[in-house]
Design an enzyme around this catalytic site. Structure first.
Site, PDB file in Angstrom:
ATOM      1  N   GLY A  72       0.828  -1.200   0.000  1.00 45.13           N
ATOM      2  CA  GLY A  72       0.000   0.000   0.000  1.00 45.13           C
ATOM      3  C   GLY A  72       0.859   1.245   0.000  1.00 45.13           C
ATOM      4  CB  THR A  73       2.258   3.470  -1.586  1.00 46.06           C
ATOM      5  OG1 THR A  73       3.002   4.667  -1.512  1.00 46.06           O
ATOM      6  CG2 THR A  73       1.814   3.242  -3.016  1.00 46.06           C
ATOM      7  CB  THR A  74      -1.046   7.766  -0.883  1.00 42.34           C
ATOM      8  OG1 THR A  74      -1.941   6.923  -0.167  1.00 42.34           O
ATOM      9  CG2 THR A  74      -1.861   8.819  -1.634  1.00 42.34           C
ATOM     10  CE  LYS A 105       5.972   4.647  -0.012  1.00 39.24           C
ATOM     11  NZ  LYS A 105       4.584   4.416   0.445  1.00 39.24           N
TER      12      LYS A 105
END
EC number: 3.4.25.1
Length: 276
Positions: A72-74, A105
């Protein structure tokens, strides 16, 4: 072969490791990205899909070998009148566990190109570093920087070659070239989209909610910074797989600059106090 013995792979799976056949079209000329013997190549058993290979390690199928990674990430990026804003969180998760809160990231491909990480960190880092190498070679051969469109197309072509092989990557490539600011989305299936605004990762729906309500092409620089900052903070507040700090970059005509790296908890407290 020793690795196959350790893994306990069935005897029928012991094919030669992937080497281009005699007369193969794979070669190492400048315009070909087949990753042949003179280029980085993934070692895979010939004639077998990686997903089938991993599944075969389960023997009778009861060991439930998991190749679908939980992650998961944004990440988000959008174009406006003064360039491109890129904002990401910094939390890296390994299944249900938080591995670290200090992952950057945003991959700095060159002074005029940035890429983002979403999906499997190893896949994103490997392929975007390979893209950085190809962009550098393009500059040395042609004496000018590669365009954002061409760079994203290179990455898309790389992904098409390994489609269906278990890669996990959703990346945004942004930069500035002769045509101005550019923003593209590329994923592991080779999908390539051009647009003014993208968000990827498990928290992208929350980030889109903020960006859709506040995005305008004529944003000022400070308004754009605040929009990207708020979108990431809102996503980290609602998505348990996102968190850490907001890393923000601004792509300008003379190259990218890193704007800030601010803890999302501090920003959330500031927004709450300001609203009271």
């Amino acid at each position: 072969m020793a690795l196959l013995d350790v893994c306990g792979a069935p005897g029928g799976q012991r094919g030669d490791w992937a080497v281009p056949l005699a007369g193969s079209r794979q070669r190492s000329d400048p315009g070909h990205y087949g990753f042949s013997l003179r280029s980085p190549e993934l070692a895979l058993p010939r004639g077998m899909q990686p997903t089938e290979f991993f599944r075969s390690l389960g023997g009778n199928g009861e060991s439930k070998v998991q190749i679908e990674m939980a992650h998961g990430t944004t990440t988000l990026a959008f174009k406006f009148q003064h360039g491109v804003i890129v904002a990401v969180d910094s939390r890296a998760s390994a299944g249900n566990y938080i591995a670290t809160l200090k992952v950057n990231k945003v991959i700095e491909i060159n002074p005029y190109l940035l890429g983002t990480m979403s999906g499997c960190a190893a896949d994103c880092l490997y392929w975007e570093r390979l893209l950085a190498k190809e962009c550098r070679l393009y500059y040395l051969r042609n004496g000018e920087r590669i365009s954002v469109s061409a760079a994203s197309k290179l990455l898309s072509n790389m992904m098409c070659q390994y489609r269906g092989m278990g890669l996990s990557m959703g990346s945004m490539i942004c930069g500035w070239d002769k045509k101005g600011p550019g923003l593209y989305y590329v994923d592991e299936n080779g999908t390539r989209l051009s647009g003014n605004m993208f968000s990827t990762g498990s928290g992208n729906s929350h980030a889109y909610g903020v960006m859709d309500s506040g995005y305008r092409p004529d944003l000022s620089i400070e308004e754009a910074y605040d929009l990207g900052r708020r979108a990431i903070v809102h996503a980290t507040h609602r998505d348990s797989y996102s968190g850490g700090v907001v890393n923000m970059y601004h792509m300008k005509e003379d190259g990218w600059v890193k704007v800030e790296s601010t803890d999302v908890s501090d920003l959330m407290h500031q927004y709450r106090e300001a609203s009271q």
